[in-house]
Design a protein around this motif. Sequence first.
Motif, PDB file in Angstrom:
ATOM      1  N   LEU A  80       0.815  -1.212   0.000  1.00  0.00           N
ATOM      2  CA  LEU A  80       0.000   0.000   0.000  1.00  0.00           C
ATOM      3  C   LEU A  80       0.855   1.273   0.000  1.00  0.00           C
ATOM      4  CD1 LEU A  80      -2.956   0.584  -0.198  1.00  0.00           C
ATOM      5  CD2 LEU A  80      -3.074   0.780   2.291  1.00  0.00           C
ATOM      6  N   SER A  81       2.106   1.147   0.404  1.00  0.00           N
ATOM      7  CA  SER A  81       2.978   2.317   0.397  1.00  0.00           C
ATOM      8  C   SER A  81       3.463   2.670  -1.011  1.00  0.00           C
ATOM      9  CB  SER A  81       4.190   2.063   1.304  1.00  0.00           C
ATOM     10  OG  SER A  81       4.923   0.934   0.852  1.00  0.00           O
ATOM     11  N   LYS A  82       3.266   1.767  -1.977  1.00  0.00           N
ATOM     12  CA  LYS A  82       3.687   2.047  -3.353  1.00  0.00           C
ATOM     13  C   LYS A  82       2.889   3.226  -3.895  1.00  0.00           C
ATOM     14  CE  LYS A  82       4.116  -0.192  -7.894  1.00  0.00           C
ATOM     15  NZ  LYS A  82       5.565   0.016  -8.054  1.00  0.00           N
ATOM     16  N   GLU A  83       3.588   4.204  -4.442  1.00  0.00           N
ATOM     17  CA  GLU A  83       2.938   5.437  -4.877  1.00  0.00           C
ATOM     18  C   GLU A  83       1.924   5.162  -5.986  1.00  0.00           C
ATOM     19  OE1 GLU A  83       4.114   9.856  -6.654  1.00  0.00           O
ATOM     20  OE2 GLU A  83       5.684   8.407  -6.124  1.00  0.00           O
ATOM     21  N   PRO A 100       3.188 -16.710 -14.049  1.00  0.00           N
ATOM     22  CA  PRO A 100       2.243 -17.463 -13.204  1.00  0.00           C
ATOM     23  C   PRO A 100       2.295 -16.983 -11.756  1.00  0.00           C
ATOM     24  CG  PRO A 100       4.187 -18.785 -13.668  1.00  0.00           C
ATOM     25  CD  PRO A 100       4.308 -17.552 -14.509  1.00  0.00           C
ATOM     26  N   TRP A 101       1.171 -17.095 -11.088  1.00  0.00           N
ATOM     27  CA  TRP A 101       1.079 -16.772  -9.657  1.00  0.00           C
ATOM     28  C   TRP A 101       1.271 -18.081  -8.891  1.00  0.00           C
ATOM     29  CZ3 TRP A 101       0.072 -12.083  -7.070  1.00  0.00           C
ATOM     30  CH2 TRP A 101      -0.164 -12.199  -5.701  1.00  0.00           C
ATOM     31  N   LEU A 102       2.385 -18.186  -8.184  1.00  0.00           N
ATOM     32  CA  LEU A 102       2.715 -19.427  -7.487  1.00  0.00           C
ATOM     33  C   LEU A 102       2.028 -19.482  -6.124  1.00  0.00           C
ATOM     34  CD1 LEU A 102       6.553 -19.496  -8.261  1.00  0.00           C
ATOM     35  CD2 LEU A 102       4.673 -20.502  -9.592  1.00  0.00           C
ATOM     36  N   ASN A 103       1.851 -20.692  -5.621  1.00  0.00           N
ATOM     37  CA  ASN A 103       1.229 -20.872  -4.307  1.00  0.00           C
ATOM     38  C   ASN A 103       2.024 -20.141  -3.235  1.00  0.00           C
ATOM     39  OD1 ASN A 103      -0.816 -22.465  -5.299  1.00  0.00           O
ATOM     40  ND2 ASN A 103       0.264 -24.396  -4.943  1.00  0.00           N
ATOM     41  N   GLY A 104       1.320 -19.415  -2.389  1.00  0.00           N
ATOM     42  CA  GLY A 104       1.976 -18.693  -1.308  1.00  0.00           C
ATOM     43  C   GLY A 104       2.586 -17.376  -1.715  1.00  0.00           C
ATOM     44  N   MET A 105       2.462 -17.002  -2.975  1.00  0.00           N
ATOM     45  CA  MET A 105       3.074 -15.762  -3.458  1.00  0.00           C
ATOM     46  C   MET A 105       2.252 -14.555  -3.005  1.00  0.00           C
ATOM     47  SD  MET A 105       4.012 -14.789  -7.419  1.00  0.00           S
ATOM     48  CE  MET A 105       5.580 -15.656  -7.446  1.00  0.00           C
ATOM     49  N   CYS A 106       2.935 -13.407  -2.895  1.00  0.00           N
ATOM     50  CA  CYS A 106       2.255 -12.145  -2.597  1.00  0.00           C
ATOM     51  C   CYS A 106       2.613 -11.131  -3.674  1.00  0.00           C
ATOM     52  CB  CYS A 106       2.640 -11.621  -1.212  1.00  0.00           C
ATOM     53  SG  CYS A 106       4.368 -11.125  -1.057  1.00  0.00           S
ATOM     54  N   LEU A 107       1.907 -10.011  -3.686  1.00  0.00           N
ATOM     55  CA  LEU A 107       2.133  -8.997  -4.718  1.00  0.00           C
ATOM     56  C   LEU A 107       3.564  -8.463  -4.703  1.00  0.00           C
ATOM     57  CD1 LEU A 107      -1.013  -6.683  -4.963  1.00  0.00           C
ATOM     58  CD2 LEU A 107       0.136  -7.906  -6.801  1.00  0.00           C
ATOM     59  N   ALA A 108       4.103  -8.259  -3.520  1.00  0.00           N
ATOM     60  CA  ALA A 108       5.459  -7.720  -3.419  1.00  0.00           C
ATOM     61  C   ALA A 108       6.471  -8.633  -4.105  1.00  0.00           C
ATOM     62  CB  ALA A 108       5.831  -7.519  -1.957  1.00  0.00           C
ATOM     63  N   GLU A 109       6.212  -9.947  -4.136  1.00  0.00           N
ATOM     64  CA  GLU A 109       7.089 -10.889  -4.826  1.00  0.00           C
ATOM     65  C   GLU A 109       6.790 -10.940  -6.321  1.00  0.00           C
ATOM     66  OE1 GLU A 109       7.881 -14.443  -1.664  1.00  0.00           O
ATOM     67  OE2 GLU A 109       5.814 -14.195  -2.358  1.00  0.00           O
TER      68      GLU A 109
END
Length: 398
Positions: free
Chosen positions: A150-153, A237-246
């Motif tokens: 959320l801190s990303k401008e 691809p969105w891997l299991n356990g991944m978050c947006l920051a990754e």
Amino acid sequence: MSPCADAAAPASSSAPTLAPLIAAQLNYLLSHSKLPFKVWFPSIPSLPRLTLPLPVSRRSLAGDFVYNALYPKVAPDVVFGPDDEGFQPLVDYAEAGNGDKSCLAHWDCRDPGGLLALVEELRELYIEYQKRRVGEVDDARLAFELSTVLSKEGIEVCMVPPTDRPDEVKFAVPLLDMDYAKLVQGCPWRSPQKIHLQVIFPISRRVNTVPSAPRLKLMSTPELKSLFSVEDVKLPPWLNGMCLAEYLPSLEENLKVLIVEASASIGSRRRFIEALALPFGRPLEADPIFCRRATVLCISGVFTFLVCNKMPETSILSGFSVHFAIPLQFPKQQPVLILQSSQHCNVEGIPIMSPPINDYPWSPRWDVTEMVERIYDFLTDECQNFKKFCSDAITQQK
């Protein structure tokens, strides 16, 4: 309601007649806003009511700005839709002790920028309102995502209005802080171009469930599609356990490479258009900025045809135009050709055109001179088929 007027131009002349003070504010909004607002006018001109969708998290906050036709000096009332009944911006301002900072506290009807200032103020307040709503959701994965990105401008979040789906939260994450206009010589863009990643997280009400992958979609401002199409990008691809920051770093790195390639492709398309002049003659017209289109005039002997106004048969030099639609993926993808007769018209008086053609010899490894020569050789034979196509079309109109 009448058709909308977008932010690229002043209000349409076909719109209802507005009081000069109101018209000045509306025209200023449409001329100076960097956001793609659209305005609809109701069918009752005596009640000026402007609906301005405010683009927040890639959805629209639809607000009706209702002016008093008898008292145009008074600030407009603002009415939001049923999905945003909890949004009370002036109440929030008053509770925070910031009421005097609102542009409504010192509304000046003579200021043409007043409506734009009000819209921008409401948009910022709505962004904060949605952040508060999302922050109140009881979901561990969502809370973690908010704390890390959320801190990303420029990032925006909002609750998705209830439908048949389970509750969801939508993120709009701006990508690549780039000035795309600098990549295009003579670029006509008036507003900054943006690419966003839209991420929709389902809200889980169960404590021990494994979070499902979000729905991902790249979105961009419409003008950017002349340079680069986000629809053609294959998302990682969105891997299991991944978050947006990754997820974001690898996505942005891929986008950088693709945009550099898209910029270089303009030069390749320009060299192709320039090479058309040798066998075909100078193009009649061409796109000088993005080099996506070109048209050349071709001549092919003498033949007999029926002119579109159904005069007696005439024998003259045949001429036709060839329209080149050059794809963004050039030279990996070949141009699409459309032939247009300069003598044959349909019953509406429109010149007859061939179906799109892309089954001619092509290799992305050829230099542009060979590409053009192969197309020229192909059209030498194809024009005979086109003559027959035109003659058959005229015969069918009898």
